[in-house]
Scaffold this motif. Structure first.
Motif, PDB file in Angstrom:
ATOM      1  N   LEU A  93       0.978  -1.134   0.240  1.00  0.00           N
ATOM      2  CA  LEU A  93      -0.065   0.102  -0.150  1.00  0.00           C
ATOM      3  C   LEU A  93       0.759   1.220  -0.061  1.00  0.00           C
ATOM      4  CD1 LEU A  93      -2.914   0.976   0.038  1.00  0.00           C
ATOM      5  CD2 LEU A  93      -2.797   0.955   2.459  1.00  0.00           C
ATOM      6  N   PHE A 152       1.715   6.604  -6.623  1.00  0.00           N
ATOM      7  CA  PHE A 152       0.874   7.685  -6.850  1.00  0.00           C
ATOM      8  C   PHE A 152       1.463   9.216  -6.985  1.00  0.00           C
ATOM      9  CE2 PHE A 152      -3.197   9.941  -6.055  1.00  0.00           C
ATOM     10  CZ  PHE A 152      -3.903   9.651  -7.037  1.00  0.00           C
ATOM     11  N   GLY A 193      -3.272   7.897  -2.784  1.00  0.00           N
ATOM     12  CA  GLY A 193      -3.334   6.535  -3.458  1.00  0.00           C
ATOM     13  C   GLY A 193      -4.110   5.436  -2.939  1.00  0.00           C
ATOM     14  N   VAL A 194      -5.050   5.754  -1.775  1.00  0.00           N
ATOM     15  CA  VAL A 194      -5.697   4.818  -0.987  1.00  0.00           C
ATOM     16  C   VAL A 194      -7.190   5.226  -1.692  1.00  0.00           C
ATOM     17  CG1 VAL A 194      -6.181   5.973   1.078  1.00  0.00           C
ATOM     18  CG2 VAL A 194      -6.127   3.519   0.660  1.00  0.00           C
ATOM     19  N   THR A 197      -8.110   5.080  -4.564  1.00  0.00           N
ATOM     20  CA  THR A 197      -8.251   4.559  -6.063  1.00  0.00           C
ATOM     21  C   THR A 197      -8.456   2.990  -6.177  1.00  0.00           C
ATOM     22  OG1 THR A 197      -5.754   3.815  -6.112  1.00  0.00           O
ATOM     23  CG2 THR A 197      -6.401   6.233  -6.628  1.00  0.00           C
ATOM     24  N   GLY A 231      -5.355   1.155  -4.519  1.00  0.00           N
ATOM     25  CA  GLY A 231      -4.818   1.260  -3.095  1.00  0.00           C
ATOM     26  C   GLY A 231      -6.146   0.612  -2.120  1.00  0.00           C
ATOM     27  N   GLU A 290      -8.521  10.085 -10.574  1.00  0.00           N
ATOM     28  CA  GLU A 290      -7.907   8.867 -11.417  1.00  0.00           C
ATOM     29  C   GLU A 290      -8.529   7.631 -10.353  1.00  0.00           C
ATOM     30  OE1 GLU A 290      -6.858  11.496  -9.578  1.00  0.00           O
ATOM     31  OE2 GLU A 290      -4.872  11.561 -10.239  1.00  0.00           O
ATOM     32  N   TRP A 344      -6.795   3.985 -11.175  1.00  0.00           N
ATOM     33  CA  TRP A 344      -5.479   3.979 -11.066  1.00  0.00           C
ATOM     34  C   TRP A 344      -4.972   2.603  -9.992  1.00  0.00           C
ATOM     35  CZ3 TRP A 344      -1.469   3.931  -7.321  1.00  0.00           C
ATOM     36  CH2 TRP A 344      -0.286   4.404  -7.815  1.00  0.00           C
TER      37      TRP A 344
END
Lengths: 182, 160
Positions: A19, A26, B66-67, B69, B72, B119, B122
């Motif tokens: 993660l 990202f 990022g999480v 998405t 994530g 996104e 992603w």
């Protein structure tokens, strides 16, 4: 392998590492207008000249109306140092009445000298963030309460198991009240 | 979506209605679906420690979003699946995914000046799908609407 504390802990650490790697990945993404990923606040603050003439989307608080000016907050890091602050950007061609203090999201073409020629804008009334966080906390408590009532931790294996007899605090309270009344 | 309560209401409604179809889907499992709806907003850690602070401290690129998405959220769902026993693993993974997916989908309908959302898929693609712009991130009336639907679903299943 996933039936013991050690196995579970190892698997969770491994997954959290994945993660983390995803969040790093990202973070490397740069704006790509052809994919609808337009440069935003942080990209403009980091390298303004690179995006002049391109479509951008930024959100800021309206600080002036003649002409429309917004204060745009940013934060980014470069070479191990964090930079943050506020950009003052003049927005031309805003096709709606805006009031000072409200939040304005603008999509348009970035010009030199901190200007954006708007193609479209969305205004958002000033928000009560405290109330919003309280309501969100309420959701957390509701779900956490349900989780505690329906699930328990097995201390031997570290597993979360369904309770055979879910806790029913509300029902228990109601029964007690009825008993006292009777 | 304005707040987490709306997301919790949406997941509660979906799981409660599914319980009509699946007998095993009891209240405890509905809770798992609701927990799934919290996964994408783990990115709200940024309110305490913003991404730029992490980047500066570690001197590498980093973004909490990022999480928020597909990729994530998927890894976070796997963490949930590891925590439970093998007999529950498939159901829990499914319900956490459902909750997280409902959150990502609802957020992809938010109004944006550019007409493009975020996104969501992603790391498969950085593509920002067009958004119909059904609501603003501050529309508090949504909490009332999703709440009313959740209560109706609950009453409906309690009767049948």
């Amino acid at each position: 392998m996933l039936h013991s504390w050690v196995g579970r802990a190892a698997a969770i650490c491994g997954l959290l590492a994945v993660l983390f790697a995803l969040m790093v990945g990202f973070g490397t993404a740069t704006p790509a207008s052809e994919l609808g990923d337009y440069p935003a606040e942080d990209a403009l603050a980091a390298d303004y000249d690179r995006y002049v003439g391109e479509s951008v989307q930024v959100t800021g608080t309206v600080t002036g109306t003649e002409p429309v000016e917004i204060a745009v907050e940013y934060e980014y890091a470069a070479n191990g140092k964090r930079y943050s602050g506020t950009l003052a950007i003049v927005v031309r061609n805003v096709d709606r009445a805006v009031a000072e203090g409200e939040s304005l999201q603008v999509y348009g073409t970035l010009g030199p000298d901190w200007t954006i020629t708007a193609e479209n804008s969305v205004s958002v009334p000033a928000t009560n963030y405290v109330a919003m966080y309280l309501v969100s906390a309420l959701a957390g408590l509701w779900t956490l309460g349900r989780l505690v009532c329906g699930w328990r931790l097995n201390w031997q294996t570290g597993a979360l198991c369904r309770r055979e007899e879910p806790l029913r605090p509300i029902r228990a309270l109601r029964t007690q009240v009825q008993e006292v009344r009777a | 979506m304005p707040d987490l309560l709306s997301h919790a209401f949406i997941a509660f409604t979906i799981c409660t209605l599914l319980s009509l179809r699946y007998d095993w889907l009891t209240g405890e499992y509905v809770t798992v679906g609701m927990a799934g709806a919290f996964i994408p907003d783990m990115a709200k850690i940024k309110l305490l420690v913003d991404s730029a602070t992490v980047e500066a401290a570690l001197d590498i690129p980093f973004d909490w979003l990022g999480v928020h998405t597909l990729g994530g959220a998927f890894v976070a769902v796997l963490v949930g699946a590891v925590v439970v026993n093998r007999s529950d693993r498939r159901r829990v993974a499914g319900l956490l995914s459902l909750g997280a997916a409902s959150h990502l989908f609802a957020d992809a309908l938010l109004l944006k000046a550019s007409g493009r959302s975020y996104e969501v898929l992603w790391p498969l693609t950085q593509y920002h799908p067009p958004t119909p712009g059904l609501y603003l991130s501050t529309d508090i009336w949504l909490t009332g609407v999703t709440g009313a639907i959740a209560v109706s679903a609950w009453l409906f299943t309690a009767e049948s």
